[in-house]
Scaffold this motif. Sequence first.
Motif, mmCIF file in Angstrom:
data_model
loop_
_atom_site.group_PDB
_atom_site.id
_atom_site.type_symbol
_atom_site.label_atom_id
_atom_site.label_comp_id
_atom_site.label_asym_id
_atom_site.label_seq_id
_atom_site.Cartn_x
_atom_site.Cartn_y
_atom_site.Cartn_z
ATOM 1 N N PRO A 173 0.810 -1.231 0.000
ATOM 2 C CA PRO A 173 0.000 0.000 0.000
ATOM 3 C C PRO A 173 0.836 1.271 0.000
ATOM 4 C CG PRO A 173 -0.848 -1.570 1.609
ATOM 5 C CD PRO A 173 0.479 -2.092 1.161
ATOM 6 N N SER A 179 -0.783 2.788 -5.741
ATOM 7 C CA SER A 179 -1.998 3.573 -5.546
ATOM 8 C C SER A 179 -3.123 2.687 -5.044
ATOM 9 C CB SER A 179 -2.406 4.232 -6.866
ATOM 10 O OG SER A 179 -3.691 4.792 -6.782
ATOM 11 N N PRO A 180 -4.033 3.233 -4.200
ATOM 12 C CA PRO A 180 -5.167 2.426 -3.742
ATOM 13 C C PRO A 180 -5.986 1.842 -4.884
ATOM 14 C CG PRO A 180 -4.992 4.419 -2.430
ATOM 15 C CD PRO A 180 -3.995 4.551 -3.546
ATOM 16 N N PHE A 185 -5.488 -1.757 -6.154
ATOM 17 C CA PHE A 185 -5.943 -2.914 -5.390
ATOM 18 C C PHE A 185 -7.419 -3.244 -5.637
ATOM 19 C CE2 PHE A 185 -2.514 -0.997 -2.763
ATOM 20 C CZ PHE A 185 -1.586 -2.005 -2.955
ATOM 21 N N GLN A 186 -7.994 -2.654 -6.667
ATOM 22 C CA GLN A 186 -9.359 -3.021 -7.026
ATOM 23 C C GLN A 186 -9.374 -4.420 -7.645
ATOM 24 O OE1 GLN A 186 -10.635 0.119 -9.653
ATOM 25 N NE2 GLN A 186 -11.203 1.485 -7.974
ATOM 26 N N ASP A 224 -3.530 7.577 1.782
ATOM 27 C CA ASP A 224 -3.470 6.622 0.674
ATOM 28 C C ASP A 224 -3.039 5.246 1.165
ATOM 29 O OD1 ASP A 224 -4.269 8.538 -1.096
ATOM 30 O OD2 ASP A 224 -2.253 8.979 -1.862
ATOM 31 N N TRP A 225 -2.082 5.221 2.124
ATOM 32 C CA TRP A 225 -1.620 3.937 2.644
ATOM 33 C C TRP A 225 -2.756 3.202 3.357
ATOM 34 C CZ3 TRP A 225 -1.491 1.291 7.188
ATOM 35 C CH2 TRP A 225 -0.678 0.147 7.232
ATOM 36 N N GLY A 277 -5.274 2.076 0.760
ATOM 37 C CA GLY A 277 -4.729 0.961 -0.001
ATOM 38 C C GLY A 277 -4.634 -0.313 0.823
ATOM 39 N N MET A 303 -8.113 -1.814 1.079
ATOM 40 C CA MET A 303 -8.523 -2.339 -0.225
ATOM 41 C C MET A 303 -7.765 -3.628 -0.545
ATOM 42 S SD MET A 303 -8.978 1.112 -2.544
ATOM 43 C CE MET A 303 -9.579 0.174 -3.958
ATOM 44 N N LEU A 304 -6.479 -3.674 -0.155
ATOM 45 C CA LEU A 304 -5.700 -4.893 -0.369
ATOM 46 C C LEU A 304 -6.228 -6.034 0.493
ATOM 47 C CD1 LEU A 304 -3.340 -6.487 -1.519
ATOM 48 C CD2 LEU A 304 -1.857 -5.406 0.199
#
Length: 218
Positions: A30, A34-35, A38-39, A110-111, A114, A117-118
């Motif tokens: 992350p 970018s977040p 991780f989609q 962002d971390w 992300g 999302m991860l």
Amino acid sequence: MILFAEKSEFSQHILFWWLLAPLIALLILPGVMSPVAFQIEPAEVLFLSHWGGQDREVTMRADAKFDRWFVAPGWVDRSVALTRPQRMGGPSLAGGVSSFPAGTGNWLRDWVAGFWMLVYRVLWRVLALGPLYLTAAIGFALPAFVDGIGSRLKKRYDFGQHNPIFFYSSMHLVLLAVGLAMFVPITPLTLTPTVLGGFFLATAAAIWVMAANLQTGA
């Protein structure tokens, strides 16, 4: 002493590849991606559909588990709140220009985004591709092991020699492969049949070499 050292070395490999490496990847990825990266990829949804999986059902199950394990207990909200600037000087990881260099707050936000999302994508991948993954892994590994054992027995019958160097090297490769199996749901690569097939073939080859040079004491 040699046996103890070998067991200790295997234990260190198991600890690193099976536990530490996936955890480190969860923390590092992350911060360097970018977040949005991780989609869930459409190719993975298509892969699931081709094998008869229901992507809507899997997504609903992943949503429910993620909510129950991470959202409902407050883990997500608390971590996101820590990255928000606080006007009254409350606790925050992005608490102002005086505390952090410019842009640090954005990086932390962002971390955190992300990371969650991860985590969600790992959960989705396990639910979506886990049964197929295990079936394919066994389907590749078991025949390779049986054929390798057959080759080992043939060597004994023909008074051939097994190679201990190959055995120990392949044992390490098998440990690495199992560790990579833990890492597969975390990988930033899109999980396509080509990616998974390459992993299964490499694992089967390592298992065959290990079984063909198995140390039996005979």
